[in-house]
Design a protein around this motif. Sequence first.
Motif, PDB file in Angstrom:
ATOM      1  N   GLU A  20       0.834  -1.208   0.000  1.00 22.38           N
ATOM      2  CA  GLU A  20       0.000   0.000   0.000  1.00 22.38           C
ATOM      3  C   GLU A  20       0.867   1.257   0.000  1.00 22.38           C
ATOM      4  OE1 GLU A  20      -3.617   2.068   2.593  1.00 22.38           O
ATOM      5  OE2 GLU A  20      -2.887   0.048   3.084  1.00 22.38           O
ATOM      6  N   ASP A  21       1.933   1.277   0.800  1.00 21.13           N
ATOM      7  CA  ASP A  21       2.819   2.436   0.830  1.00 21.13           C
ATOM      8  C   ASP A  21       3.461   2.666  -0.527  1.00 21.13           C
ATOM      9  OD1 ASP A  21       2.183   2.722   3.473  1.00 21.13           O
ATOM     10  OD2 ASP A  21       4.007   1.754   4.225  1.00 21.13           O
ATOM     11  N   PHE A  22       3.887   1.576  -1.171  1.00 23.86           N
ATOM     12  CA  PHE A  22       4.510   1.707  -2.486  1.00 23.86           C
ATOM     13  C   PHE A  22       3.508   2.225  -3.517  1.00 23.86           C
ATOM     14  CE2 PHE A  22       5.612  -0.404  -6.585  1.00 23.86           C
ATOM     15  CZ  PHE A  22       6.758   0.329  -6.851  1.00 23.86           C
ATOM     16  N   ALA A  23       2.286   1.684  -3.478  1.00 24.20           N
ATOM     17  CA  ALA A  23       1.269   2.118  -4.430  1.00 24.20           C
ATOM     18  C   ALA A  23       0.903   3.585  -4.224  1.00 24.20           C
ATOM     19  CB  ALA A  23       0.025   1.247  -4.306  1.00 24.20           C
ATOM     20  N   ARG A  24       0.821   4.020  -2.975  1.00 27.08           N
ATOM     21  CA  ARG A  24       0.487   5.424  -2.723  1.00 27.08           C
ATOM     22  C   ARG A  24       1.611   6.356  -3.192  1.00 27.08           C
ATOM     23  NH1 ARG A  24      -4.149   5.888  -0.232  1.00 27.08           N
ATOM     24  NH2 ARG A  24      -4.949   4.188   1.090  1.00 27.08           N
ATOM     25  N   ALA A  25       2.847   5.905  -3.077  1.00 24.07           N
ATOM     26  CA  ALA A  25       3.960   6.715  -3.590  1.00 24.07           C
ATOM     27  C   ALA A  25       3.872   6.835  -5.116  1.00 24.07           C
ATOM     28  CB  ALA A  25       5.297   6.094  -3.170  1.00 24.07           C
ATOM     29  N   LEU A  26       3.519   5.721  -5.788  1.00 25.88           N
ATOM     30  CA  LEU A  26       3.364   5.779  -7.239  1.00 25.88           C
ATOM     31  C   LEU A  26       2.191   6.673  -7.635  1.00 25.88           C
ATOM     32  CD1 LEU A  26       3.957   2.065  -8.371  1.00 25.88           C
ATOM     33  CD2 LEU A  26       5.591   3.949  -8.264  1.00 25.88           C
ATOM     34  N   ARG A  69      12.052   5.160 -14.091  1.00 25.56           N
ATOM     35  CA  ARG A  69      11.653   6.000 -15.220  1.00 25.56           C
ATOM     36  C   ARG A  69      10.399   6.809 -14.885  1.00 25.56           C
ATOM     37  NH1 ARG A  69      13.805   1.564 -18.487  1.00 25.56           N
ATOM     38  NH2 ARG A  69      11.847   0.409 -18.306  1.00 25.56           N
ATOM     39  N   LEU A  70       9.476   6.213 -14.118  1.00 30.58           N
ATOM     40  CA  LEU A  70       8.289   6.950 -13.706  1.00 30.58           C
ATOM     41  C   LEU A  70       8.668   8.116 -12.795  1.00 30.58           C
ATOM     42  CD1 LEU A  70       5.178   7.132 -13.634  1.00 30.58           C
ATOM     43  CD2 LEU A  70       5.234   5.627 -11.638  1.00 30.58           C
ATOM     44  N   HIS A  71       9.612   7.900 -11.901  1.00 33.84           N
ATOM     45  CA  HIS A  71      10.055   8.975 -11.010  1.00 33.84           C
ATOM     46  C   HIS A  71      10.707  10.094 -11.810  1.00 33.84           C
ATOM     47  CE1 HIS A  71      12.490  11.079  -7.981  1.00 33.84           C
ATOM     48  NE2 HIS A  71      11.595  10.663  -7.092  1.00 33.84           N
ATOM     49  N   ALA A  72      11.533   9.745 -12.803  1.00 36.05           N
ATOM     50  CA  ALA A  72      12.178  10.765 -13.633  1.00 36.05           C
ATOM     51  C   ALA A  72      11.138  11.565 -14.413  1.00 36.05           C
ATOM     52  CB  ALA A  72      13.172  10.107 -14.583  1.00 36.05           C
ATOM     53  N   PRO A  84       6.569  20.340  -5.838  1.00 40.80           N
ATOM     54  CA  PRO A  84       7.561  19.468  -5.202  1.00 40.80           C
ATOM     55  C   PRO A  84       7.243  17.998  -5.444  1.00 40.80           C
ATOM     56  CG  PRO A  84       5.987  20.225  -3.574  1.00 40.80           C
ATOM     57  CD  PRO A  84       5.602  20.906  -4.865  1.00 40.80           C
ATOM     58  N   VAL A  85       8.283  17.166  -5.393  1.00 41.12           N
ATOM     59  CA  VAL A  85       8.125  15.713  -5.489  1.00 41.12           C
ATOM     60  C   VAL A  85       8.206  15.148  -4.079  1.00 41.12           C
ATOM     61  CG1 VAL A  85       9.037  13.586  -6.487  1.00 41.12           C
ATOM     62  CG2 VAL A  85       9.164  15.711  -7.781  1.00 41.12           C
ATOM     63  N   SER A  86       7.135  14.513  -3.639  1.00 42.78           N
ATOM     64  CA  SER A  86       7.044  14.089  -2.240  1.00 42.78           C
ATOM     65  C   SER A  86       7.988  12.940  -1.902  1.00 42.78           C
ATOM     66  CB  SER A  86       5.602  13.676  -1.914  1.00 42.78           C
ATOM     67  OG  SER A  86       5.181  12.634  -2.785  1.00 42.78           O
ATOM     68  N   THR A  87       8.314  12.107  -2.866  1.00 40.32           N
ATOM     69  CA  THR A  87       9.147  10.925  -2.615  1.00 40.32           C
ATOM     70  C   THR A  87      10.422  11.013  -3.437  1.00 40.32           C
ATOM     71  OG1 THR A  87       7.139   9.601  -2.293  1.00 40.32           O
ATOM     72  CG2 THR A  87       9.207   8.411  -2.588  1.00 40.32           C
ATOM     73  N   SER A  88      11.569  10.901  -2.774  1.00 42.03           N
ATOM     74  CA  SER A  88      12.840  10.912  -3.490  1.00 42.03           C
ATOM     75  C   SER A  88      13.079   9.556  -4.150  1.00 42.03           C
ATOM     76  CB  SER A  88      13.982  11.250  -2.540  1.00 42.03           C
ATOM     77  OG  SER A  88      14.135  10.225  -1.570  1.00 42.03           O
ATOM     78  N   LEU A  89      14.036   9.516  -5.068  1.00 38.67           N
ATOM     79  CA  LEU A  89      14.331   8.267  -5.762  1.00 38.67           C
ATOM     80  C   LEU A  89      14.849   7.186  -4.816  1.00 38.67           C
ATOM     81  CD1 LEU A  89      14.415   6.712  -8.378  1.00 38.67           C
ATOM     82  CD2 LEU A  89      16.646   7.723  -8.877  1.00 38.67           C
TER      83      LEU A  89
END
Length: 292
Positions: A20-26, A69-72, A84-89
């Motif tokens: 769930e945490d990973f999905a919310r970050a995405l 690639r999604l983060h970039a 701002p980007v809430s989650t760093s790479l």
Amino acid sequence: MPPKGHIVKPIPPGTPPAKEDFARALRALRELIDDTLNGIAATIYSNSSNLSRWLSAEAVPKDADPVERLHALASDHASKRGLPVSTSLPELRALHQRARPSSRTASCSNCHVTGSTPSPVLPGAVAGSSPSSQEGVKATRLPGKPAYSHYGRSHRRASVRRFRATSDRLSASAAQNVAPVPLGKGDRRNAEKPEVVWTGLNEVQAYFTSGRDHDALALLQSAGFSMPVRDVPGAVEACRAVGLDHAAEAMLLRAGQRDLNAVLYLARVFNQDRRHTDAEVLLRAATRATTR
């Protein structure tokens, strides 16, 4: 805000906290990208079905490459919009690692051993017998079963060999059909074209350099089939410009399996640019796809 009509399914109750945490970050990254799911999936060399499952915590990508690639992509859109980007790479990588399913212990229905991989039982031998008691039994492979335990790796290597052999054969056949007038010698002159840049080229080169041919093949096939059709000629030209003819032809082989309108568009572009070899490889791949 994402375009209308592309609302992601909610995360189902009872989802493990790590997933769930990973999905919310995405989902937070997806909110920064002003594009459809199909557009995002094509940019990160995936498909909208997989991306939707990742965003709804129904699945977790095996590799971190599409996640990075999604983060970039999200960072690029956020910088343009001043957000701002809430989650760093590094944080996203850690979330992905925790969300991935842990390796399951092997289980054998014959010997009921868990926690380690049991010794294989040869056909004709008694289940649970020692390896020495199985000597002399002829090992026969059952239909549809791999001969070795590392079937996945052998299968990928065989796939790489087949694609290289196919591209060599098609390239040799296409080389026989050359333009009647050499380029630059006819009565029409080609205008100077800007240098073609494909964003996935560096990643393909890195895979080939490190010996990860199957990863390079997967990326090229995904690009040839999923990326916007107007970008395919430039990506093929970028591969050929650095001497990666195998990579260009792998992309063309996959592009030949697209719908008819896409294939006709690519063939027209290649012929207009007098790229007859690329057109030949594309059309031969399309012909093979329709005759299967």
